[in-house]
Design a protein around this motif. Structure first.
Motif, PDB file in Angstrom:
ATOM      1  N   SER A   1       0.979  -1.295   0.024  1.00  0.00           N
ATOM      2  CA  SER A   1       0.094  -0.009  -0.050  1.00  0.00           C
ATOM      3  C   SER A   1       0.730   1.270  -0.189  1.00  0.00           C
ATOM      4  O   SER A   1       1.996   1.291   0.499  1.00  0.00           O
ATOM      5  N   ALA A   2       0.410   2.369  -0.642  1.00  0.00           N
ATOM      6  CA  ALA A   2       1.084   3.604  -0.773  1.00  0.00           C
ATOM      7  C   ALA A   2       1.285   4.183   0.632  1.00  0.00           C
ATOM      8  O   ALA A   2       2.178   4.859   1.154  1.00  0.00           O
ATOM      9  N   ARG A   3       0.194   4.201   1.652  1.00  0.00           N
ATOM     10  CA  ARG A   3       0.627   4.383   3.079  1.00  0.00           C
ATOM     11  C   ARG A   3       1.707   3.796   3.775  1.00  0.00           C
ATOM     12  O   ARG A   3       2.414   4.626   4.265  1.00  0.00           O
ATOM     13  N   LEU A   4       1.758   2.650   3.588  1.00  0.00           N
ATOM     14  CA  LEU A   4       2.793   1.935   4.330  1.00  0.00           C
ATOM     15  C   LEU A   4       4.202   2.179   3.646  1.00  0.00           C
ATOM     16  O   LEU A   4       5.366   2.349   4.132  1.00  0.00           O
ATOM     17  N   VAL A   5       4.041   2.439   2.377  1.00  0.00           N
ATOM     18  CA  VAL A   5       5.560   2.654   1.663  1.00  0.00           C
ATOM     19  C   VAL A   5       6.080   3.985   2.071  1.00  0.00           C
ATOM     20  O   VAL A   5       7.040   4.253   2.556  1.00  0.00           O
ATOM     21  N   THR A   6       5.065   4.958   2.373  1.00  0.00           N
ATOM     22  CA  THR A   6       5.342   6.454   2.896  1.00  0.00           C
ATOM     23  C   THR A   6       5.998   6.310   4.303  1.00  0.00           C
ATOM     24  O   THR A   6       6.858   6.877   4.701  1.00  0.00           O
ATOM     25  N   GLU A   7       5.385   5.545   5.121  1.00  0.00           N
ATOM     26  CA  GLU A   7       5.442   5.247   6.449  1.00  0.00           C
ATOM     27  C   GLU A   7       6.857   4.612   6.722  1.00  0.00           C
ATOM     28  O   GLU A   7       7.721   4.949   7.520  1.00  0.00           O
ATOM     29  N   LEU A   8       7.077   3.400   5.867  1.00  0.00           N
ATOM     30  CA  LEU A   8       8.540   2.784   6.098  1.00  0.00           C
ATOM     31  C   LEU A   8       9.653   3.217   5.293  1.00  0.00           C
ATOM     32  O   LEU A   8      10.418   3.369   6.040  1.00  0.00           O
ATOM     33  N   LEU A   9       9.287   3.663   3.876  1.00  0.00           N
ATOM     34  CA  LEU A   9      10.587   3.881   3.227  1.00  0.00           C
ATOM     35  C   LEU A   9      10.594   5.421   3.071  1.00  0.00           C
ATOM     36  O   LEU A   9      11.792   5.780   2.599  1.00  0.00           O
ATOM     37  N   GLU A  10       9.733   6.158   3.774  1.00  0.00           N
ATOM     38  CA  GLU A  10      10.267   7.600   3.595  1.00  0.00           C
ATOM     39  C   GLU A  10      10.396   8.087   4.985  1.00  0.00           C
ATOM     40  O   GLU A  10      11.476   8.804   5.443  1.00  0.00           O
ATOM     41  N   LYS A  11       9.436   7.915   5.909  1.00  0.00           N
ATOM     42  CA  LYS A  11       9.552   8.311   7.100  1.00  0.00           C
ATOM     43  C   LYS A  11      10.672   7.716   8.216  1.00  0.00           C
ATOM     44  O   LYS A  11      11.186   8.199   9.066  1.00  0.00           O
ATOM     45  N   ARG A  12      10.849   6.368   7.667  1.00  0.00           N
ATOM     46  CA  ARG A  12      11.894   5.586   8.555  1.00  0.00           C
ATOM     47  C   ARG A  12      12.979   5.264   7.446  1.00  0.00           C
ATOM     48  O   ARG A  12      13.594   4.293   7.623  1.00  0.00           O
ATOM     49  N   SER A  13      13.256   6.125   6.619  1.00  0.00           N
ATOM     50  CA  SER A  13      14.333   5.887   5.531  1.00  0.00           C
ATOM     51  C   SER A  13      15.701   5.631   6.457  1.00  0.00           C
ATOM     52  O   SER A  13      16.213   4.977   5.700  1.00  0.00           O
ATOM     53  N   ARG A  14      15.972   6.196   7.376  1.00  0.00           N
ATOM     54  CA  ARG A  14      17.281   6.034   8.101  1.00  0.00           C
ATOM     55  C   ARG A  14      17.607   4.351   8.374  1.00  0.00           C
ATOM     56  O   ARG A  14      18.748   4.030   8.089  1.00  0.00           O
ATOM     57  N   ASN A  15      16.398   3.959   8.602  1.00  0.00           N
ATOM     58  CA  ASN A  15      16.279   2.230   8.941  1.00  0.00           C
ATOM     59  C   ASN A  15      16.497   1.430   7.508  1.00  0.00           C
ATOM     60  O   ASN A  15      16.630   0.229   7.827  1.00  0.00           O
ATOM     61  N   THR A  16      15.504   1.964   6.553  1.00  0.00           N
ATOM     62  CA  THR A  16      15.175   1.179   5.612  1.00  0.00           C
ATOM     63  C   THR A  16      15.574   1.270   4.151  1.00  0.00           C
ATOM     64  O   THR A  16      15.339   0.803   3.146  1.00  0.00           O
ATOM     65  N   SER A  17      16.746   2.268   4.033  1.00  0.00           N
ATOM     66  CA  SER A  17      17.369   2.653   3.011  1.00  0.00           C
ATOM     67  C   SER A  17      18.279   1.968   2.017  1.00  0.00           C
ATOM     68  O   SER A  17      18.106   1.869   1.047  1.00  0.00           O
ATOM     69  N   ASP A  18      18.725   0.691   2.970  1.00  0.00           N
ATOM     70  CA  ASP A  18      19.805   0.219   2.297  1.00  0.00           C
ATOM     71  C   ASP A  18      19.085  -1.098   1.623  1.00  0.00           C
ATOM     72  O   ASP A  18      18.028  -1.362   1.676  1.00  0.00           O
ATOM     73  N   ARG A  19      19.698  -1.863   0.679  1.00  0.00           N
ATOM     74  CA  ARG A  19      19.211  -2.749  -0.175  1.00  0.00           C
ATOM     75  C   ARG A  19      20.078  -3.945   0.014  1.00  0.00           C
ATOM     76  O   ARG A  19      21.227  -3.902  -0.329  1.00  0.00           O
TER      77      ARG A  19
END
Length: 311
Positions: free
Chosen positions: A91-109
């Motif tokens: 969902s777009a809402r969770l994408v924003t929440e996890l990958l944008e607002k918490r990008s410090r923790n989720t940015s790596d791949r």
């Protein structure tokens, strides 16, 4: 000590087996305890021994397969593929929440072994987070931020008229017209190169590279699951995929290098080149070292490749 030396070979084997069993039990208990202290994982299909959810991972049309999994299990789905953890965000809402607002923790791949083999390891979506990723993202943003894209409207309008004329002549080929028009528009915006109205060689190479990349860069290729396979030469039985990878890499390299070389040559001749990548190229400082120039040019070429993939 005498009792130990009196033990026969059979007793020594039993003692060794008991020690291995105790160590196995200890490791299993400590693993369960560590899992119990973690947050629960999202729901997902039931995992099989050893292979986990390998059979549940879609091989083609990933977006459709992931959509089906999200429809069944929810907006967050967990897969374990041979020990590799995969979270599907639906969902777009969770994408924003996890990958944008918490990008410090989720940015790596995670590293995708197939990506460099097919020449497509410069995409933002799979590039490891770090300075190189930030440099690519900054260069991409400089030519595609909202204010910059307003300067592309004249070219877009011109290509739109060409598209409508082609659609009027052969409406049954509307999907082909859309793809062709997108590639021709990006080609003009990036490199100031005009495509033929049909059967343009470069656009044909773009479509070939994108089709081959979509076929191989799925994240579920056997090489992604067993990375050591990437070291096998193509003549080894079962390793014929190396030839397909080489074909894909050649097509991607052409799309990345050929138009950039034409644009740079035109600039060197003093011709007027009005395009986004020429703007980036002109910003390379004259005081830069050869290594810095090569690094910046590589970024610019990668940005062009990424833009074509987006189109």
């Amino acid at each position: 000590m005498e009792q130990l030396t009196d033990l026969g070979p059979r007793h020594l084997v039993l003692a060794l087996a008991a020690s291995v069993l105790l160590l196995t039990i200890y490791k299993a208990v400590t693993t369960l305890r560590s899992r119990a202290r973690r947050y629960p994982l999202p729901p997902g299909p039931r995992r099989l021994p050893i292979i986990g959810n390998l059979l549940h991972a879609p091989r083609h049309h990933l977006w459709l397969g992931f959509k089906d999994l999200c429809t069944k299990y929810g907006d967050l789905v967990y897969l374990n593929i041979l020990g590799n953890h995969l979270i599907i965000v639906g969902s777009a809402r969770l994408v924003t929440e996890l990958l944008e607002k918490r990008s410090r923790n989720t940015s790596d791949r995670p590293f995708i072994p197939v990506a460099p083999l097919v020449g497509n390891d410069a995409a933002f979506s799979i590039m490891p987070y770090g300075q190189q990723w930030r440099d690519h993202r900054r260069a991409f943003w400089q030519i595609f931020h909202p204010a910059a894209t307003r300067g592309y409207r004249e070219i877009q309008s011109e290509k739109l008229r060409t598209f409508l004329a082609a659609l009027l002549n052969s409406p049954q080929n509307f999907q082909q017209h859309i793809r062709y028009n997108f590639s021709a528009t990006v080609m003009k915006l990036l490199y100031d190169l005009d495509a033929k109205e049909k059967d343009d060689e470069f656009i044909a190479r773009v479509e070939e590279s994108m089709a081959l990349t979509s076929e191989h860069l799925t994240g579920s290729h056997p090489v992604d699951v067993f990375p050591f396979l990437r070291h096998l030469p193509g003549w080894v039985p079962g390793a014929g995929f190396q030839y397909e990878f080489a074909r894909c890499k050649a097509a991607v390299t052409y799309v990345k290098e050929a138009p950039f070389a034409l644009m740079k040559a035109a600039m060197s001749r003093g011709e007027s080149v009005s395009c986004s990548l020429a703007t980036l190229l002109s910003r390379i400082g004259g005081q830069s070292t050869d290594a810095e120039v090569a690094y910046r040019e590589e970024i610019i070429k990668n940005v062009g490749l990424i833009a074509f993939e987006g189109a």
